[in-house]
Design a protein around this motif. Sequence first.
Motif, PDB file in Angstrom:
ATOM      1  N   ALA A 160       0.834  -1.204   0.000  1.00 55.22           N
ATOM      2  CA  ALA A 160       0.000   0.000   0.000  1.00 55.22           C
ATOM      3  C   ALA A 160       0.869   1.255   0.000  1.00 55.22           C
ATOM      4  CB  ALA A 160      -0.927  -0.011   1.217  1.00 55.22           C
ATOM      5  N   ALA A 161       1.962   1.234   0.792  1.00 53.48           N
ATOM      6  CA  ALA A 161       2.885   2.373   0.812  1.00 53.48           C
ATOM      7  C   ALA A 161       3.575   2.532  -0.538  1.00 53.48           C
ATOM      8  CB  ALA A 161       3.918   2.184   1.914  1.00 53.48           C
ATOM      9  N   ALA A 162       3.952   1.405  -1.144  1.00 48.81           N
ATOM     10  CA  ALA A 162       4.606   1.443  -2.449  1.00 48.81           C
ATOM     11  C   ALA A 162       3.675   2.029  -3.507  1.00 48.81           C
ATOM     12  CB  ALA A 162       5.057   0.045  -2.862  1.00 48.81           C
ATOM     13  N   GLN A 163       2.374   1.728  -3.398  1.00 50.84           N
ATOM     14  CA  GLN A 163       1.407   2.276  -4.353  1.00 50.84           C
ATOM     15  C   GLN A 163       1.318   3.784  -4.230  1.00 50.84           C
ATOM     16  OE1 GLN A 163      -0.322   0.623  -6.886  1.00 50.84           O
ATOM     17  NE2 GLN A 163      -0.683   2.764  -7.442  1.00 50.84           N
ATOM     18  N   LYS A 164       1.417   4.311  -3.001  1.00 49.94           N
ATOM     19  CA  LYS A 164       1.441   5.764  -2.817  1.00 49.94           C
ATOM     20  C   LYS A 164       2.655   6.369  -3.504  1.00 49.94           C
ATOM     21  CE  LYS A 164      -0.996   5.998   1.628  1.00 49.94           C
ATOM     22  NZ  LYS A 164      -0.865   6.404   3.063  1.00 49.94           N
ATOM     23  N   VAL A 165       3.784   5.691  -3.374  1.00 45.07           N
ATOM     24  CA  VAL A 165       5.006   6.149  -4.045  1.00 45.07           C
ATOM     25  C   VAL A 165       4.791   6.185  -5.554  1.00 45.07           C
ATOM     26  CG1 VAL A 165       7.405   5.562  -4.572  1.00 45.07           C
ATOM     27  CG2 VAL A 165       6.563   5.349  -2.229  1.00 45.07           C
ATOM     28  N   ARG A 166       4.176   5.122  -6.059  1.00 46.31           N
ATOM     29  CA  ARG A 166       3.922   5.051  -7.500  1.00 46.31           C
ATOM     30  C   ARG A 166       2.999   6.171  -7.965  1.00 46.31           C
ATOM     31  NH1 ARG A 166       1.242  -0.159 -10.646  1.00 46.31           N
ATOM     32  NH2 ARG A 166       1.917   0.400 -12.758  1.00 46.31           N
ATOM     33  N   ASP A 167       1.941   6.438  -7.195  1.00 50.15           N
ATOM     34  CA  ASP A 167       0.988   7.494  -7.562  1.00 50.15           C
ATOM     35  C   ASP A 167       1.679   8.851  -7.644  1.00 50.15           C
ATOM     36  OD1 ASP A 167      -0.997   5.602  -7.612  1.00 50.15           O
ATOM     37  OD2 ASP A 167      -1.797   6.096  -5.634  1.00 50.15           O
ATOM     38  N   ILE A 168       2.501   9.163  -6.639  1.00 50.00           N
ATOM     39  CA  ILE A 168       3.195  10.450  -6.624  1.00 50.00           C
ATOM     40  C   ILE A 168       4.220  10.523  -7.748  1.00 50.00           C
ATOM     41  CG2 ILE A 168       4.807  11.881  -5.297  1.00 50.00           C
ATOM     42  CD1 ILE A 168       3.297  11.042  -2.810  1.00 50.00           C
ATOM     43  N   HIS A 169       4.906   9.419  -7.990  1.00 49.76           N
ATOM     44  CA  HIS A 169       5.887   9.386  -9.079  1.00 49.76           C
ATOM     45  C   HIS A 169       5.215   9.651 -10.421  1.00 49.76           C
ATOM     46  CE1 HIS A 169       8.506   7.329 -12.082  1.00 49.76           C
ATOM     47  NE2 HIS A 169       9.449   7.905 -11.380  1.00 49.76           N
ATOM     48  N   GLU A 170       4.041   9.073 -10.634  1.00 49.51           N
ATOM     49  CA  GLU A 170       3.327   9.284 -11.894  1.00 49.51           C
ATOM     50  C   GLU A 170       2.866  10.730 -12.044  1.00 49.51           C
ATOM     51  OE1 GLU A 170       0.200   6.413 -12.047  1.00 49.51           O
ATOM     52  OE2 GLU A 170       1.532   4.775 -12.653  1.00 49.51           O
ATOM     53  N   ILE A 171       2.423  11.330 -10.924  1.00 52.85           N
ATOM     54  CA  ILE A 171       2.016  12.735 -10.964  1.00 52.85           C
ATOM     55  C   ILE A 171       3.197  13.613 -11.354  1.00 52.85           C
ATOM     56  CG2 ILE A 171       1.302  14.693  -9.525  1.00 52.85           C
ATOM     57  CD1 ILE A 171      -0.442  12.681  -7.964  1.00 52.85           C
ATOM     58  N   ARG A 172       4.353  13.321 -10.773  1.00 54.03           N
ATOM     59  CA  ARG A 172       5.555  14.096 -11.108  1.00 54.03           C
ATOM     60  C   ARG A 172       5.928  13.924 -12.572  1.00 54.03           C
ATOM     61  NH1 ARG A 172       9.983  13.463  -6.204  1.00 54.03           N
ATOM     62  NH2 ARG A 172       8.792  14.562  -4.587  1.00 54.03           N
ATOM     63  N   GLN A 173       5.825  12.682 -13.070  1.00 48.61           N
ATOM     64  CA  GLN A 173       6.174  12.424 -14.461  1.00 48.61           C
ATOM     65  C   GLN A 173       5.239  13.162 -15.405  1.00 48.61           C
ATOM     66  OE1 GLN A 173       9.325  11.127 -13.917  1.00 48.61           O
ATOM     67  NE2 GLN A 173       8.904   9.915 -15.726  1.00 48.61           N
ATOM     68  N   GLN A 174       3.955  13.176 -15.054  1.00 45.98           N
ATOM     69  CA  GLN A 174       2.972  13.848 -15.902  1.00 45.98           C
ATOM     70  C   GLN A 174       3.158  15.353 -15.878  1.00 45.98           C
ATOM     71  OE1 GLN A 174      -0.554  12.294 -14.098  1.00 45.98           O
ATOM     72  NE2 GLN A 174      -0.419  10.339 -15.155  1.00 45.98           N
ATOM     73  N   ALA A 175       3.565  15.855 -14.702  1.00 46.41           N
ATOM     74  CA  ALA A 175       3.721  17.303 -14.556  1.00 46.41           C
ATOM     75  C   ALA A 175       5.040  17.813 -15.104  1.00 46.41           C
ATOM     76  CB  ALA A 175       3.594  17.705 -13.090  1.00 46.41           C
ATOM     77  N   ALA A 176       6.026  16.928 -15.183  1.00 47.21           N
ATOM     78  CA  ALA A 176       7.350  17.347 -15.650  1.00 47.21           C
ATOM     79  C   ALA A 176       7.235  17.909 -17.065  1.00 47.21           C
ATOM     80  CB  ALA A 176       8.313  16.174 -15.640  1.00 47.21           C
ATOM     81  N   THR A 177       7.687  19.130 -17.257  1.00 46.80           N
ATOM     82  CA  THR A 177       7.505  19.820 -18.529  1.00 46.80           C
ATOM     83  C   THR A 177       8.836  20.153 -19.174  1.00 46.80           C
ATOM     84  OG1 THR A 177       5.557  20.840 -17.559  1.00 46.80           O
ATOM     85  CG2 THR A 177       6.356  21.763 -19.629  1.00 46.80           C
ATOM     86  N   GLU A 178       8.907  19.939 -20.454  1.00 42.98           N
ATOM     87  CA  GLU A 178      10.090  20.330 -21.201  1.00 42.98           C
ATOM     88  C   GLU A 178       9.651  21.234 -22.336  1.00 42.98           C
ATOM     89  OE1 GLU A 178      11.936  16.832 -22.559  1.00 42.98           O
ATOM     90  OE2 GLU A 178      12.573  16.161 -20.572  1.00 42.98           O
ATOM     91  N   VAL A 179      10.491  22.163 -22.681  1.00 46.33           N
ATOM     92  CA  VAL A 179      10.238  23.000 -23.849  1.00 46.33           C
ATOM     93  C   VAL A 179      11.273  22.639 -24.899  1.00 46.33           C
ATOM     94  CG1 VAL A 179      10.221  25.344 -24.763  1.00 46.33           C
ATOM     95  CG2 VAL A 179       9.329  24.893 -22.487  1.00 46.33           C
TER      96      VAL A 179
END
Length: 247
Positions: free
Chosen positions: A112-131
Amino acid sequence: MIKCIAIDDEPLALRKLVTYIKKIPYLELVGEFRSAAEAKQVVEQQEVEAIFLDINMPDLNGIDFAKSVEQDHSRGPIMVFTTAYAEYAVEGYKANAVGYLLKPYGFDEFEAAAQKVRDIHEIRQQAATEVTTDGTDNDVIFVKSDYKIVRIDTNAIRYIEAMSEYLRIACDDRDKPVIVLLSMKKIEEHLPSSRFMRIHRSYIINLNKLREVKKNHVVLDDNSTMPIGDNYKDAFMAYLNSKFLTK
């Protein structure tokens, strides 16, 4: 895969932690340590996206370790604490931990803790922006926004507004602004300086859209009004003077 490390000064507890990590398919164990001080050196030298660590350790406790890592990495590793002492829970969450495992914990709790890590990691990946540009000129840039790669014609940009960690890019050819996670400095690097100028710490304008200057404000051709910052006033006035016509 999420690159992670495990830290615990107790050999049996570390072995259990490592075993659980290896059972999770989206976690990649890149290091295991019995010393937080030793782990800190590794975190500073290579990419680590998540850390599972004990709190009560002799050389450097987990709370202090987490705080030191956060200071060095503004978007630092995602932390999950493990400990035998329930009273450390509040301190753990103050250190921005996403999970807190009270020993002896089972695999279900760890998962369950690992899933929280995964959720936050995915949010960061989606938010990470490059120009990026199209490789030929600065008339086109590409940004990541709302889970998509968006093409923006720089000629259509009216202004760019900074909002904390995000930018609001207002364009003539779009009904709504494009919202991206990006710094003003980064986008400035990809905009032609002959057409764009930063007039305030929170605003970049397209000079071709400039219609009027009223005291300490500019008015664009769509009636958008924004302030001229004191730190940018001299450069902006120099631009105006270079274009100013007199008898």
